[in-house]
Design a protein around this motif. Structure first.
Motif, PDB file in Angstrom:
ATOM      1  N   UNK A   1       6.784  13.738 -10.019  1.00  0.00           N
ATOM      2  CA  UNK A   1       8.080  14.383 -10.344  1.00  0.00           C
ATOM      3  C   UNK A   1       8.969  13.474 -10.952  1.00  0.00           C
ATOM      4  N   UNK A   2       8.128  12.354 -12.182  1.00  0.00           N
ATOM      5  CA  UNK A   2       9.247  12.151 -13.472  1.00  0.00           C
ATOM      6  C   UNK A   2      10.480  11.248 -12.898  1.00  0.00           C
ATOM      7  N   UNK A   3       9.854  10.438 -11.959  1.00  0.00           N
ATOM      8  CA  UNK A   3      10.312   9.467 -11.160  1.00  0.00           C
ATOM      9  C   UNK A   3      10.272   8.099 -11.112  1.00  0.00           C
ATOM     10  N   UNK A   4      11.476   7.418 -11.202  1.00  0.00           N
ATOM     11  CA  UNK A   4      11.090   6.074 -11.255  1.00  0.00           C
ATOM     12  C   UNK A   4      11.479   5.044  -9.676  1.00  0.00           C
ATOM     13  N   UNK A   5      10.380   4.026  -8.792  1.00  0.00           N
ATOM     14  CA  UNK A   5      11.319   3.607  -7.965  1.00  0.00           C
ATOM     15  C   UNK A   5      11.307   2.379  -8.516  1.00  0.00           C
ATOM     16  N   UNK A   6      12.898   1.735  -8.756  1.00  0.00           N
ATOM     17  CA  UNK A   6      13.137   0.609  -9.327  1.00  0.00           C
ATOM     18  C   UNK A   6      13.139  -0.392  -7.951  1.00  0.00           C
ATOM     19  N   UNK A   7      13.237  -0.321  -6.656  1.00  0.00           N
ATOM     20  CA  UNK A   7      13.777  -1.114  -5.775  1.00  0.00           C
ATOM     21  C   UNK A   7      13.157  -1.037  -4.836  1.00  0.00           C
ATOM     22  N   UNK A   8      13.066  -1.178  -3.748  1.00  0.00           N
ATOM     23  CA  UNK A   8      11.926  -1.032  -1.812  1.00  0.00           C
ATOM     24  C   UNK A   8      12.799  -2.401  -1.255  1.00  0.00           C
ATOM     25  N   UNK A   9      13.513  -1.705  -0.015  1.00  0.00           N
ATOM     26  CA  UNK A   9      14.452  -2.539   0.687  1.00  0.00           C
ATOM     27  C   UNK A   9      13.961  -2.457   1.729  1.00  0.00           C
TER      28      UNK A   9
ATOM     29  N   UNK B   1       0.945  -1.223   0.217  1.00  0.00           N
ATOM     30  CA  UNK B   1       0.118   0.021  -0.150  1.00  0.00           C
ATOM     31  C   UNK B   1       0.928   1.248  -0.257  1.00  0.00           C
ATOM     32  N   UNK B   2       1.540   1.239   1.369  1.00  0.00           N
ATOM     33  CA  UNK B   2       2.735   2.529   1.242  1.00  0.00           C
ATOM     34  C   UNK B   2       3.302   2.889  -0.199  1.00  0.00           C
ATOM     35  N   UNK B   3       4.039   1.514  -1.633  1.00  0.00           N
ATOM     36  CA  UNK B   3       4.744   1.092  -2.242  1.00  0.00           C
ATOM     37  C   UNK B   3       3.642   2.341  -3.249  1.00  0.00           C
ATOM     38  N   UNK B   4       2.417   1.946  -3.509  1.00  0.00           N
ATOM     39  CA  UNK B   4       1.428   2.654  -4.484  1.00  0.00           C
ATOM     40  C   UNK B   4       1.599   3.873  -3.934  1.00  0.00           C
ATOM     41  N   UNK B   5       1.446   4.388  -3.282  1.00  0.00           N
ATOM     42  CA  UNK B   5       2.066   5.888  -3.208  1.00  0.00           C
ATOM     43  C   UNK B   5       2.896   6.616  -3.046  1.00  0.00           C
ATOM     44  N   UNK B   6       4.499   5.998  -3.247  1.00  0.00           N
ATOM     45  CA  UNK B   6       5.574   6.210  -2.915  1.00  0.00           C
ATOM     46  C   UNK B   6       5.422   6.100  -5.027  1.00  0.00           C
TER      47      UNK B   6
END
Length: 62
Positions: free
Chosen positions: A42-50, A30-35
């Motif tokens: 902002x034109x960014x991409x999240x590629x990994x969560x640790x 759920x938090x990942x979806x918000x982030x």
């Protein structure tokens, strides 16, 4: 297709555990979806969560 143990009998408990191994826990997802939505704006991409506590990593495509 149901998971079967080494003797060939259906083993749904082990099958669920194996299927869920690579998935993010619900509260983290759920938090990942918000982030991800904020990063997209902002034109960014999240590629990994640790996870800092367990050091477990999840790779996701943007």
């Amino acid at each position: 297709m149901a998971y079967r143990n080494y003797e060939g009998y259906p083993d749904p408990t082990a099958g669920e555990a194996i299927r869920g191994e690579g998935h993010m826990p619900e509260q983290i997802y759920r938090d990942y979806c918000i982030l991800r939505a904020m990063a997209y704006r902002m034109g960014l991409e999240i590629t990994e969560i640790r996870d800092r506590k367990t050091k477990k990593k999840w790779k996701r495509g943007g």
